[in-house]
Design a protein around this motif. Structure first.
Motif, PDB file in Angstrom:
ATOM      1  N   GLU A  19      -2.699  10.505  -8.582  1.00 19.75           N
ATOM      2  CA  GLU A  19      -3.567  10.613  -9.552  1.00 19.75           C
ATOM      3  C   GLU A  19      -3.891   9.343 -10.405  1.00 19.75           C
ATOM      4  N   LEU A  20      -3.157   8.295 -10.275  1.00 15.74           N
ATOM      5  CA  LEU A  20      -3.073   7.298 -11.131  1.00 15.74           C
ATOM      6  C   LEU A  20      -3.459   6.071 -10.260  1.00 15.74           C
ATOM      7  N   ALA A  21      -4.359   5.170 -10.947  1.00 15.77           N
ATOM      8  CA  ALA A  21      -4.414   3.744 -10.198  1.00 15.77           C
ATOM      9  C   ALA A  21      -3.189   2.774 -10.635  1.00 15.77           C
ATOM     10  N   THR A  22      -2.492   3.091 -11.609  1.00 16.48           N
ATOM     11  CA  THR A  22      -1.213   2.059 -11.946  1.00 16.48           C
ATOM     12  C   THR A  22      -0.379   2.420 -11.130  1.00 16.48           C
ATOM     13  N   PRO A  23       0.295   1.338 -10.758  1.00 16.04           N
ATOM     14  CA  PRO A  23       1.693   1.734  -9.668  1.00 16.04           C
ATOM     15  C   PRO A  23       3.021   2.364 -10.422  1.00 16.04           C
ATOM     16  N   ILE A  24       3.408   3.282  -9.757  1.00 19.48           N
ATOM     17  CA  ILE A  24       4.423   3.953 -10.322  1.00 19.48           C
ATOM     18  C   ILE A  24       5.756   3.081  -9.909  1.00 19.48           C
ATOM     19  N   CYS A  25       6.810   2.720 -10.933  1.00 21.15           N
ATOM     20  CA  CYS A  25       7.974   2.326 -10.390  1.00 21.15           C
ATOM     21  C   CYS A  25       9.239   3.260 -10.795  1.00 21.15           C
ATOM     22  N   LEU A  26      10.054   3.349  -9.883  1.00 22.42           N
ATOM     23  CA  LEU A  26      11.099   4.357 -10.260  1.00 22.42           C
ATOM     24  C   LEU A  26      12.468   3.532 -10.793  1.00 22.42           C
ATOM     25  N   ASP A  27      13.129   4.065 -11.636  1.00 22.01           N
ATOM     26  CA  ASP A  27      14.130   3.572 -12.278  1.00 22.01           C
ATOM     27  C   ASP A  27      15.445   4.623 -12.174  1.00 22.01           C
ATOM     28  N   GLU A  28      15.720   5.368 -13.064  1.00 21.90           N
ATOM     29  CA  GLU A  28      16.644   6.601 -13.176  1.00 21.90           C
ATOM     30  C   GLU A  28      16.602   7.328 -11.885  1.00 21.90           C
ATOM     31  N   ILE A  68      10.369  -0.708  -7.085  1.00 22.22           N
ATOM     32  CA  ILE A  68      11.595  -0.285  -7.276  1.00 22.22           C
ATOM     33  C   ILE A  68      12.285  -1.395  -8.390  1.00 22.22           C
ATOM     34  N   ASN A  69      12.628  -0.610  -9.595  1.00 19.26           N
ATOM     35  CA  ASN A  69      13.616  -1.215 -10.440  1.00 19.26           C
ATOM     36  C   ASN A  69      14.988  -1.113  -9.844  1.00 19.26           C
ATOM     37  N   VAL A  70      15.497  -2.312  -9.368  1.00 16.99           N
ATOM     38  CA  VAL A  70      17.010  -2.202  -8.979  1.00 16.99           C
ATOM     39  C   VAL A  70      17.898  -2.589 -10.202  1.00 16.99           C
ATOM     40  N   ILE A  76      18.912  -1.610  -0.276  1.00 17.91           N
ATOM     41  CA  ILE A  76      17.549  -1.314  -0.706  1.00 17.91           C
ATOM     42  C   ILE A  76      16.808  -2.518  -0.754  1.00 17.91           C
ATOM     43  N   HIS A  77      17.346  -3.502  -0.820  1.00 21.73           N
ATOM     44  CA  HIS A  77      16.648  -4.975  -0.743  1.00 21.73           C
ATOM     45  C   HIS A  77      16.301  -4.970   0.725  1.00 21.73           C
ATOM     46  N   ALA A  78      16.969  -4.850   1.648  1.00 20.28           N
ATOM     47  CA  ALA A  78      16.596  -4.946   2.853  1.00 20.28           C
ATOM     48  C   ALA A  78      15.351  -4.046   3.411  1.00 20.28           C
ATOM     49  N   LEU A  79      15.645  -2.611   2.687  1.00 18.89           N
ATOM     50  CA  LEU A  79      14.540  -1.858   2.889  1.00 18.89           C
ATOM     51  C   LEU A  79      13.113  -1.965   2.498  1.00 18.89           C
ATOM     52  N   ALA A  80      13.140  -2.600   1.204  1.00 13.42           N
ATOM     53  CA  ALA A  80      11.911  -3.056   0.364  1.00 13.42           C
ATOM     54  C   ALA A  80      11.262  -4.286   1.296  1.00 13.42           C
ATOM     55  N   LEU A  81      12.197  -5.173   1.890  1.00  9.89           N
ATOM     56  CA  LEU A  81      11.309  -6.247   2.532  1.00  9.89           C
ATOM     57  C   LEU A  81      10.588  -5.871   3.762  1.00  9.89           C
ATOM     58  N   GLU A  82      11.472  -4.910   4.389  1.00  6.86           N
ATOM     59  CA  GLU A  82      10.796  -4.158   5.527  1.00  6.86           C
ATOM     60  C   GLU A  82       9.524  -3.608   5.346  1.00  6.86           C
ATOM     61  N   GLY A 136       7.490  -3.969   2.571  1.00  8.25           N
ATOM     62  CA  GLY A 136       6.710  -4.609   1.648  1.00  8.25           C
ATOM     63  C   GLY A 136       6.597  -4.025   0.048  1.00  8.25           C
ATOM     64  N   ILE A 137       7.772  -3.581  -0.344  1.00  9.93           N
ATOM     65  CA  ILE A 137       7.981  -2.969  -1.719  1.00  9.93           C
ATOM     66  C   ILE A 137       8.299  -3.867  -2.539  1.00  9.93           C
ATOM     67  N   PRO A 138       7.581  -4.284  -3.789  1.00  8.55           N
ATOM     68  CA  PRO A 138       8.257  -5.351  -4.457  1.00  8.55           C
ATOM     69  C   PRO A 138       9.317  -4.794  -5.392  1.00  8.55           C
ATOM     70  N   LEU A 139      10.287  -5.656  -5.785  1.00  8.37           N
ATOM     71  CA  LEU A 139      11.531  -5.274  -6.553  1.00  8.37           C
ATOM     72  C   LEU A 139      11.591  -6.244  -7.754  1.00  8.37           C
ATOM     73  N   TRP A 140      12.331  -5.542  -8.614  1.00 10.60           N
ATOM     74  CA  TRP A 140      12.707  -6.448  -9.641  1.00 10.60           C
ATOM     75  C   TRP A 140      14.017  -5.841 -10.257  1.00 10.60           C
TER      76      TRP A 140
END
Ligand code: NPQ
Ligand code: MG
Length: 370
Positions: free
Chosen positions: A232-241, A261-263, A277-283, A285-289
């Motif tokens: 429903e949103l244009a803004t990307p959702i980032c998950l934390d909790e 994803i917030n790691v 999670i980092h390996a998965l994100a690289l594979e 193309g999901i940005p992490l912080w």
């Protein structure tokens, strides 16, 4: 080879420079449980990010103290020898959950391992940077003028991204005010699970502010409704909790629940899990912080080392020490240089415990022979 000799726990309480308010409450002091492991006369340190109460997560400093003392310690005693810190999660697998407690012990083992190898931790993790971009998380303020003054101060210090804590009733107006005053700043919002899908009209309004991301708008364990909201949103959702393990990260991506994803190494159950999670994100193309939990220098240093990995591409919630504390229990303090935090280059975490301050701020401690 690491042969563990001793385990120590320190419960500390540090005053915060200013109260920190989120959708789930306000904290005036920071409680932290510090873990040390000793081998060959060398000490490694880890910090448990569980809070004083079960607000951000169900884990607390008290549940972590109990689980480490009564359940992790016996498992360490019966094993003692490790070739590498990544062997620890399997050794702790008999314990279900309690990821923040496990992560703190794993962090101490990584620091110890890196110190014994005489290498800065980031080099052992595969880090590729010697400084990481710092963002700042701005707590809920009493009014808009105070918020604008706080944001202006942080931008003047060099912070690369401003994140506003939001909750129903403190969302559209503060974001609009900051966006109008600072049109070009990287801006995001973190709800700490304060909304439901019934708030869709409000959440849609946030789409107008060109946010870098909207962090954890819905329930703290949810994936499905976030996937629905994401459509429903244009803004990307980032998950934390919601991301409490690499398994949950895979599920979230499979469902389309987040684009970022917030790691936090504590929240995902440890550094080994964070690397997965980092390996998965690289594979994918999901940005992490790297997120923050108002850590002392011990946890802050761990976050800085993790944030040097190639997949951590957005500014982090890793701020200068003085943003939270007047005096830290580790030295030297982290300071901003050109909007970045330099990565410690000494062995291990590259920060040292200040024993005088640690013992002054400790409310409880205990040491065991393993
Ligand atoms: C977040 N942190 O990203 C968290 C949550 C959080 C920096 O925004 C005491 C200890 C109070 C840990 C409040 C930031 C806290 C805390 C909020 C962590 O969601
Ligand atoms: Mg958050």
């Amino acid at each position: 080879m690491i042969r563990l000799e001793r385990l120590s726990l320190f419960l500390v309480e540090l005053p915060l420079v200013a109260p920190f308010a989120t959708s789930f409450g306000e904290e005036r002091t920071k409680q932290a449980l510090l873990v040390s492991l000793t081998a060959d006369g060398v000490m490694g340190w880890g910090e448990c990010v569980a809070g004083s109460g079960p607000w951000y997560s169900w884990e607390t400093v008290e549940t972590a103290r109990y689980v480490i003392s009564e359940h992790i310690r016996p498992l360490l005693s019966s094993r003692k020898v490790f070739e590498h810190p990544s062997e620890l999660p399997a050794a702790l697998a008999p314990i279900r959950g309690h990821g923040m407690a496990k992560a703190a012990v794993e962090a101490a083992l990584w620091d110890l391992y890196a110190r014994l190898q005489r290498k800065p931790l980031y080099q052992l993790l595969g880090g590729v940077r010697e400084a990481v971009p710092a963002g700042v998380s701005v707590g809920i303020q009493p009014d808009i003028p105070s918020l604008l003054a706080a944001v202006e101060g942080y931008l003047a210090e060099g912070y690369q991204r401003i994140k506003l804590k939001i909750k129903p009733g403190w969302d559209v107006e503060p974001l609009r005010a900051v966006r109008e005053r600072f049109p070009d700043v990287l801006l995001s919002a973190d709800a700490n699970a304060a909304y439901t899908l019934a708030d869709l009209p409000t959440l849609r309004e946030l789409d107008r502010f060109g946010l870098l991301m909207l962090e954890q708008p819905l329930h703290f364990e949810d994936l499905l409704e976030h996937a629905q909201l994401a459509r429903e949103l244009a803004t990307p959702i980032c998950l934390d909790e919601s991301i409490t393990s690499a398994r949950r990260a895979r599920e979230a991506l499979a469902l389309g629940a987040c684009r970022i994803i917030n790691v936090k190494p504590g929240r995902v159950g440890g550094l080994t899990e964070a690397l997965e999670i980092h390996a998965l994100a690289l594979e994918r193309g999901i940005p992490l912080w790297c997120g923050g939990m108002l850590e002392t220098g011990i946890g802050r240093a761990l976050n800085v080392h993790l944030a040097t990995l190639p997949g951590f591409t957005l500014p982090h919630d890793i701020s200068a020490t003085k943003r939270y504390f007047r005096e830290d229990i580790a030295d030297p303090p982290f300071e901003l240089r050109d909007g970045h935090l330099p990565v410690p280059q000494r062995p291990g975490l590259g920060v040292e415990i200040n024993w005088d301050r640690l013992l002054r701020s400790a409310t409880w401690s205990r040491t065991w022979k393993l």
